[in-house]
Design a protein around this motif. Structure first.
Motif, PDB file in Angstrom:
ATOM      1  N   GLY A 139       0.771  -1.233   0.000  1.00  0.00           N
ATOM      2  CA  GLY A 139       0.000   0.000   0.000  1.00  0.00           C
ATOM      3  C   GLY A 139       0.800   1.279   0.000  1.00  0.00           C
ATOM      4  N   GLY A 140       2.117   1.159   0.091  1.00  0.00           N
ATOM      5  CA  GLY A 140       2.928   2.363   0.060  1.00  0.00           C
ATOM      6  C   GLY A 140       2.955   2.978  -1.329  1.00  0.00           C
ATOM      7  N   GLY A 141       3.530   4.178  -1.408  1.00  0.00           N
ATOM      8  CA  GLY A 141       3.621   4.841  -2.707  1.00  0.00           C
ATOM      9  C   GLY A 141       3.960   6.295  -2.562  1.00  0.00           C
ATOM     10  N   GLY A 178       7.781  -7.109   9.234  1.00  0.00           N
ATOM     11  CA  GLY A 178       7.650  -7.207   7.792  1.00  0.00           C
ATOM     12  C   GLY A 178       8.850  -6.585   7.103  1.00  0.00           C
ATOM     13  N   GLN A 179       8.813  -6.594   5.778  1.00  0.00           N
ATOM     14  CA  GLN A 179       9.952  -6.106   5.001  1.00  0.00           C
ATOM     15  C   GLN A 179       9.912  -4.599   4.786  1.00  0.00           C
ATOM     16  OE1 GLN A 179       7.242  -7.311   3.703  1.00  0.00           O
ATOM     17  NE2 GLN A 179       6.747  -5.932   1.997  1.00  0.00           N
ATOM     18  N   GLY A 180       8.775  -3.997   5.055  1.00  0.00           N
ATOM     19  CA  GLY A 180       8.641  -2.550   4.930  1.00  0.00           C
ATOM     20  C   GLY A 180       8.053  -2.129   3.594  1.00  0.00           C
ATOM     21  N   THR A 181       7.398  -0.986   3.601  1.00  0.00           N
ATOM     22  CA  THR A 181       6.856  -0.402   2.381  1.00  0.00           C
ATOM     23  C   THR A 181       7.142   1.098   2.388  1.00  0.00           C
ATOM     24  OG1 THR A 181       4.867  -0.201   0.992  1.00  0.00           O
ATOM     25  CG2 THR A 181       4.538  -0.068   3.374  1.00  0.00           C
ATOM     26  N   GLN A 182       7.590   1.612   1.251  1.00  0.00           N
ATOM     27  CA  GLN A 182       8.009   3.003   1.172  1.00  0.00           C
ATOM     28  C   GLN A 182       6.815   3.934   1.006  1.00  0.00           C
ATOM     29  OE1 GLN A 182      11.285   4.481   1.213  1.00  0.00           O
ATOM     30  NE2 GLN A 182      10.063   6.376   1.319  1.00  0.00           N
ATOM     31  N   VAL A 183       6.784   4.970   1.815  1.00  0.00           N
ATOM     32  CA  VAL A 183       5.795   6.042   1.676  1.00  0.00           C
ATOM     33  C   VAL A 183       6.561   7.334   1.430  1.00  0.00           C
ATOM     34  CG1 VAL A 183       4.054   7.413   2.858  1.00  0.00           C
ATOM     35  CG2 VAL A 183       4.071   4.924   3.124  1.00  0.00           C
ATOM     36  N   THR A 184       6.231   7.999   0.335  1.00  0.00           N
ATOM     37  CA  THR A 184       6.874   9.258   0.002  1.00  0.00           C
ATOM     38  C   THR A 184       5.797  10.322  -0.188  1.00  0.00           C
ATOM     39  OG1 THR A 184       8.679   8.097  -1.111  1.00  0.00           O
ATOM     40  CG2 THR A 184       8.420  10.449  -1.578  1.00  0.00           C
ATOM     41  N   VAL A 185       5.929  11.407   0.560  1.00  0.00           N
ATOM     42  CA  VAL A 185       4.966  12.499   0.491  1.00  0.00           C
ATOM     43  C   VAL A 185       5.677  13.720  -0.083  1.00  0.00           C
ATOM     44  CG1 VAL A 185       3.297  13.901   1.743  1.00  0.00           C
ATOM     45  CG2 VAL A 185       3.808  11.563   2.517  1.00  0.00           C
ATOM     46  N   SER A 186       5.211  14.181  -1.221  1.00  0.00           N
ATOM     47  CA  SER A 186       5.830  15.333  -1.872  1.00  0.00           C
ATOM     48  C   SER A 186       5.135  16.621  -1.440  1.00  0.00           C
ATOM     49  CB  SER A 186       5.757  15.185  -3.388  1.00  0.00           C
ATOM     50  OG  SER A 186       4.408  15.163  -3.811  1.00  0.00           O
ATOM     51  N   SER A 187       5.908  17.690  -1.402  1.00  0.00           N
ATOM     52  CA  SER A 187       5.351  18.974  -0.964  1.00  0.00           C
ATOM     53  C   SER A 187       4.782  19.762  -2.139  1.00  0.00           C
ATOM     54  CB  SER A 187       6.434  19.794  -0.270  1.00  0.00           C
ATOM     55  OG  SER A 187       7.531  19.969  -1.139  1.00  0.00           O
TER      56      SER A 187
END
Length: 127
Positions: free
Chosen positions: A8-10, A118-127
């Motif tokens: 679900g990351g993104g 878990g292995q982790g999921t990347q979440v990136t929030v842009s400004s």
């Protein structure tokens, strides 16, 4: 053997929302504590949110209170982290964690108490 798989990351713009999922397998999780932690580059892994499957007690880091919600689906053995009003400072790798036992609200925040990750999921929030 307990396995946790996040998804679900993104990439999302500031103010947007994401829902992370953590699918748990290996055993019944009725007596488990489930947590979400995150780690940004160059920083230590920090507590985000946690819940107890039995009784539903939850706890949140001050930085996410009112914006994030942790919940669980017993039928699917899945824990969710609904993240709203995301900010650039929420950018990190998010990890799901689990441990058996009855924890206090305070103990839930201690990453060293959790046994399975878990292995982790990347979440990136842009400004």
């Amino acid at each position: 053997q307990v396995q946790l798989v996040e998804s679900g990351g993104g990439l999302v713009q500031a103010g947007g929302s994401l829902r992370l999922s953590c699918a748990a397998s290996g055993r019944a999780f009725g007596s488990y504590n489930m947590g979400w932690f995150r780690q940004a580059p160059g920083k230590e892994r920090e507590f985000v949110a946690a819940m107890r499957w039995s009784g539903g007690m939850t706890n949140y880091a001050d930085s996410v209170k009112g914006r994030f919600t942790i919940s669980g689906d017993n039928d699917r053995n899945t824990v969710y982290l609904q993240m709203n009003s995301l900010k650039p400072e929420d950018t990190a790798v998010y990890y799901c964690a689990a441990v058996i036992g009855i924890f206090t609200r305070s103990t839930m925040t201690d990453k060293d108490k959790y046994r399975y990750w878990g292995q982790g999921t990347q979440v990136t929030v842009s400004s």
